[in-house]
Enzyme design. Structure first.
Site, PDB file in Angstrom:
ATOM      1  N   GLY A 105       0.939  -1.244   0.067  1.00 28.47           N
ATOM      2  CA  GLY A 105       0.006  -0.053  -0.072  1.00 28.47           C
ATOM      3  C   GLY A 105       0.902   1.493   0.155  1.00 28.47           C
ATOM      4  O   GLY A 105       1.758   1.517   0.832  1.00 28.47           O
ATOM      5  N   SER A 162      -0.665   7.459   2.243  1.00 34.76           N
ATOM      6  CA  SER A 162      -0.027   8.399   3.034  1.00 34.76           C
ATOM      7  C   SER A 162       0.946   7.547   3.854  1.00 34.76           C
ATOM      8  O   SER A 162       2.304   8.066   3.844  1.00 34.76           O
ATOM      9  CB  SER A 162      -1.104   9.144   3.923  1.00 34.76           C
ATOM     10  OG  SER A 162      -2.148   9.281   3.127  1.00 34.76           O
ATOM     11  N   GLY A 172       2.271   4.736   3.890  1.00 32.89           N
ATOM     12  CA  GLY A 172       3.160   3.803   3.283  1.00 32.89           C
ATOM     13  C   GLY A 172       4.151   4.507   2.490  1.00 32.89           C
ATOM     14  O   GLY A 172       5.333   4.067   2.728  1.00 32.89           O
ATOM     15  N   ARG A 183      -2.099  12.524   1.322  1.00 38.52           N
ATOM     16  CA  ARG A 183      -1.574  12.561  -0.125  1.00 38.52           C
ATOM     17  C   ARG A 183      -2.206  13.699  -0.936  1.00 38.52           C
ATOM     18  O   ARG A 183      -3.177  14.158  -0.719  1.00 38.52           O
ATOM     19  CB  ARG A 183      -2.573  11.295  -0.863  1.00 38.52           C
ATOM     20  CG  ARG A 183      -1.998   9.788  -0.629  1.00 38.52           C
ATOM     21  CD  ARG A 183      -2.351   8.926  -1.653  1.00 38.52           C
ATOM     22  NE  ARG A 183      -3.427   8.244  -1.178  1.00 38.52           N
ATOM     23  CZ  ARG A 183      -3.965   7.006  -1.851  1.00 38.52           C
ATOM     24  NH1 ARG A 183      -3.463   6.577  -2.869  1.00 38.52           N
ATOM     25  NH2 ARG A 183      -4.945   6.545  -1.178  1.00 38.52           N
ATOM     26  N   LYS A 201      -6.619   4.851  22.100  1.00 37.57           N
ATOM     27  CA  LYS A 201      -6.729   5.756  20.712  1.00 37.57           C
ATOM     28  C   LYS A 201      -8.117   5.319  20.210  1.00 37.57           C
ATOM     29  O   LYS A 201      -8.697   6.292  19.715  1.00 37.57           O
ATOM     30  CB  LYS A 201      -5.655   5.314  19.719  1.00 37.57           C
ATOM     31  CG  LYS A 201      -5.375   6.189  18.558  1.00 37.57           C
ATOM     32  CD  LYS A 201      -4.421   6.040  17.831  1.00 37.57           C
ATOM     33  CE  LYS A 201      -4.198   7.324  16.770  1.00 37.57           C
ATOM     34  NZ  LYS A 201      -3.975   6.400  15.482  1.00 37.57           N
ATOM     35  N   ASN A 236     -11.088   8.091  19.834  1.00 32.94           N
ATOM     36  CA  ASN A 236     -11.859   8.249  18.457  1.00 32.94           C
ATOM     37  C   ASN A 236     -13.324   8.060  18.691  1.00 32.94           C
ATOM     38  O   ASN A 236     -13.892   8.802  18.173  1.00 32.94           O
ATOM     39  CB  ASN A 236     -11.302   7.111  17.384  1.00 32.94           C
ATOM     40  CG  ASN A 236     -11.727   7.221  16.199  1.00 32.94           C
ATOM     41  OD1 ASN A 236     -12.854   7.103  15.947  1.00 32.94           O
ATOM     42  ND2 ASN A 236     -10.848   7.601  15.396  1.00 32.94           N
ATOM     43  N   GLU A 257     -13.400   3.888   8.706  1.00 35.18           N
ATOM     44  CA  GLU A 257     -12.858   2.701   9.444  1.00 35.18           C
ATOM     45  C   GLU A 257     -13.978   2.617  10.673  1.00 35.18           C
ATOM     46  O   GLU A 257     -13.419   1.858  11.566  1.00 35.18           O
ATOM     47  CB  GLU A 257     -11.500   2.834   9.684  1.00 35.18           C
ATOM     48  CG  GLU A 257     -10.524   3.152   8.505  1.00 35.18           C
ATOM     49  CD  GLU A 257      -9.139   3.077   8.822  1.00 35.18           C
ATOM     50  OE1 GLU A 257      -8.277   2.258   8.652  1.00 35.18           O
ATOM     51  OE2 GLU A 257      -8.583   4.355   9.571  1.00 35.18           O
TER      52      GLU A 257
HETATM   53  P1  NAP Z   1      -4.387   5.644   2.341  1.00 37.61           P
HETATM   54  O1  NAP Z   1      -3.787   6.901   2.136  1.00 37.61           O
HETATM   55  O2  NAP Z   1      -5.597   5.561   1.885  1.00 37.61           O
HETATM   56  O3  NAP Z   1      -3.694   4.492   1.692  1.00 37.61           O
HETATM   57  C1  NAP Z   1      -3.944   3.308   1.732  1.00 37.61           C
HETATM   58  C2  NAP Z   1      -3.335   2.541   0.438  1.00 37.61           C
HETATM   59  O4  NAP Z   1      -3.595   1.233   0.616  1.00 37.61           O
HETATM   60  C3  NAP Z   1      -3.717   2.960  -0.705  1.00 37.61           C
HETATM   61  O5  NAP Z   1      -2.581   3.496  -1.471  1.00 37.61           O
HETATM   62  C4  NAP Z   1      -4.353   1.868  -1.401  1.00 37.61           C
HETATM   63  O6  NAP Z   1      -4.154   1.752  -2.899  1.00 37.61           O
HETATM   64  C5  NAP Z   1      -3.682   0.546  -0.796  1.00 37.61           C
HETATM   65  N1  NAP Z   1      -4.388  -0.554  -0.963  1.00 37.61           N
HETATM   66  C6  NAP Z   1      -5.349  -0.858  -0.601  1.00 37.61           C
HETATM   67  N2  NAP Z   1      -5.686  -2.234  -0.927  1.00 37.61           N
HETATM   68  C7  NAP Z   1      -4.333  -2.838  -1.344  1.00 37.61           C
HETATM   69  C8  NAP Z   1      -4.027  -4.116  -1.950  1.00 37.61           C
HETATM   70  N3  NAP Z   1      -5.119  -4.979  -1.945  1.00 37.61           N
HETATM   71  N4  NAP Z   1      -3.029  -4.182  -2.343  1.00 37.61           N
HETATM   72  C9  NAP Z   1      -1.933  -3.023  -2.515  1.00 37.61           C
HETATM   73  N5  NAP Z   1      -2.288  -1.770  -2.141  1.00 37.61           N
HETATM   74  C10 NAP Z   1      -3.740  -1.658  -1.515  1.00 37.61           C
HETATM   75  O7  NAP Z   1      -4.420   5.241   4.103  1.00 37.61           O
HETATM   76  P2  NAP Z   1      -3.370   5.888   5.206  1.00 37.61           P
HETATM   77  O8  NAP Z   1      -3.853   7.281   5.448  1.00 37.61           O
HETATM   78  O9  NAP Z   1      -1.979   5.592   4.731  1.00 37.61           O
HETATM   79  O10 NAP Z   1      -3.913   4.891   6.290  1.00 37.61           O
HETATM   80  C11 NAP Z   1      -3.262   3.719   6.497  1.00 37.61           C
HETATM   81  C12 NAP Z   1      -3.752   3.169   7.885  1.00 37.61           C
HETATM   82  O11 NAP Z   1      -2.928   4.056   8.878  1.00 37.61           O
HETATM   83  C13 NAP Z   1      -5.298   3.383   8.283  1.00 37.61           C
HETATM   84  O12 NAP Z   1      -5.831   2.437   9.120  1.00 37.61           O
HETATM   85  C14 NAP Z   1      -5.116   4.684   9.073  1.00 37.61           C
HETATM   86  O13 NAP Z   1      -6.270   5.043  10.005  1.00 37.61           O
HETATM   87  C15 NAP Z   1      -3.733   4.597   9.806  1.00 37.61           C
HETATM   88  N6  NAP Z   1      -3.193   5.937   9.940  1.00 37.61           N
HETATM   89  C16 NAP Z   1      -2.945   6.921   9.034  1.00 37.61           C
HETATM   90  C17 NAP Z   1      -2.708   8.226   9.415  1.00 37.61           C
HETATM   91  C18 NAP Z   1      -2.257   9.411   8.571  1.00 37.61           C
HETATM   92  O14 NAP Z   1      -1.784  10.365   8.861  1.00 37.61           O
HETATM   93  N7  NAP Z   1      -2.633   9.021   7.259  1.00 37.61           N
HETATM   94  C19 NAP Z   1      -2.075   8.474  10.995  1.00 37.61           C
HETATM   95  C20 NAP Z   1      -2.092   7.325  11.691  1.00 37.61           C
HETATM   96  C21 NAP Z   1      -2.824   6.261  11.438  1.00 37.61           C
HETATM   97  P3  NAP Z   1      -4.740   2.630  -3.930  1.00 37.61           P
HETATM   98  O15 NAP Z   1      -3.848   3.886  -3.924  1.00 37.61           O
HETATM   99  O16 NAP Z   1      -4.581   1.974  -5.168  1.00 37.61           O
HETATM  100  O17 NAP Z   1      -6.267   2.820  -3.675  1.00 37.61           O
END
Ligand code: NAP
Length: 305
Positions: free
Chosen positions: A9, A12, A14, A133, A184, A188, A264
């Site tokens: 993934g 953000s 990743g 992102r 957390k 939330n 979520e």
């Molecule tokens: P995000 O930006 O939506 O990224 C998720 C990624 O997963 C997307 O790029 C998506 O691909 C990919 N994905 C989904 N299914 C897949 C698969 N089968 N194979 C390959 N890639 C796949 O999410 P995020 O914000 O990084 O959040 C990830 C987790 O971290 C969540 O649980 C969130 O609550 C937690 N979190 C996030 C933050 C933050 O600041 N962002 C902070 C703390 C915790 P596509 O691009 O192709 O859709």
């Protein structure tokens, strides 16, 4: 030779992890969901990380889930609702004893992965870092924070923790990662759904003190029932502190709904309500909130789970 970090993934978090690991000279491979995403990635020329208004490009190796290179360390950076399915798509490549690091918010998805791949070591992460992102494969590091890592089945920290620190990824090992994740989750549950239903910033919830109080009482009941007394300690005071400290912010759930993105909820408020049911606890405020939130999501064309 260092064990490669496979990042599942490239959203953000990743991107945030992959770019920092690579900058520290560690081998990183990102796994994208399909040919189309791989082509999009190649067009973008790599991952872009923006920090302090400076953009850096990282042309990291990207691959599909079905590639045949073995995986010894997998960082799952998908949303909670995608995590188990995404791991299943690479499961044939997981080596015995492989480590699976789970970055998901809430609870439930980590336990599902740990139970389904018991020959791997599942490490849960609670992250307070902030990233979003700006466009595909371009991520802004928006908030400093901390990553708490832990393994409920084995309290020994992995030897590579220092690698993370050296890569500038703030991290600490904890013997009680579930307490961190529950705390957390509880914060939330008290804050985020109300910001969605009242369509407001966090600070405006101070006008709903009685409801916050009732929610915290029920959340504390749940935490105590599942042996998480530490996570229940002074919950209401912390809820009020967070609301005050982030008064002008919109919660992450509010932002998701506002941008038409799936929430979520099933791994947050849904998990709390299901846990209460398992323990036979009466949590009428939380159940009513969950129903109202689900109805709201459906009305706005979003999944109710
Ligand atoms: P995000 O930006 O939506 O990224 C998720 C990624 O997963 C997307 O790029 C998506 O691909 C990919 N994905 C989904 N299914 C897949 C698969 N089968 N194979 C390959 N890639 C796949 O999410 P995020 O914000 O990084 O959040 C990830 C987790 O971290 C969540 O649980 C969130 O609550 C937690 N979190 C996030 C933050 C933050 O600041 N962002 C902070 C703390 C915790 P596509 O691009 O192709 O859709």
């Amino acid at each position: 030779m260092n064990t490669p970090w496979h990042i599942l993934g490239a959203g953000s978090l990743g991107c945030l992890w992959a770019t920092r690991l690579s900058r520290a000279g560690l081998p990183v491979r990102i796994i994208l969901r399909n040919q189309q995403r791989l082509a999009d990635y190649r067009d973008a020329g790599g991952l872009r990380l923006i920090e302090a208004e400076q953009a850096s490009l990282f042309p990291l190796t990207a691959e599909l889930p079905a590639t045949d290179t073995p995986i010894r360390r997998l960082l799952v950076a998908c949303k909670a609702y995608d995590a188990e399915t995404a791991v299943a798509e690479v499961s044939a490549r997981l080596q015995p004893g492989a480590e699976i690091l789970l970055l998901q918010n809430g609870l439930g998805s980590q336990q599902a992965v740990a139970a389904r791949w018991p020959s791997c070591r599942s490490i849960f992460i609670s992250s307070t870092e902030g990233a979003y992102r700006r466009k595909d494969f371009e991520v802004l590091h928006a908030g400093q924070g901390q990553n708490w890592l832990g393994d409920p089945l084995d309290h020994n920290p992995p030897p590579w923790l220092a690698e993370l620190a050296a890569a500038g990824i703030p991290c600490d090992w904890t013997d009680n990662i579930e307490a961190r994740l529950w705390r957390k989750l509880a914060l939330n549950c008290a804050i985020n759904p109300l910001t969605v239903l009242h369509d407001c910033r966090n600070g405006e919830l101070l006008a709903h003190r009685e409801q916050l109080h009732l929610l915290c009482v029920e959340l504390s009941l749940i935490l105590n029932a599942c042996n998480q007394a530490e996570a229940a300690d002074e919950l209401e005071a912390e809820v009020l502190r967070v609301i005050t400290a982030t008064a002008s912010n919109y919660s992450s759930m509010h932002q998701d709904v506002h941008n038409g993105r799936r929430t979520e909820i099933s791994f947050l408020l849904g998990h709390a309500c299901r846990t209460a049911q398992q323990y036979g606890l009466k949590v009428s405020e939380l159940n009513a909130l969950f129903k109202r939130l689900q109805a709201f999501l459906v009305q706005h064309g979003l999944p109710q789970d």
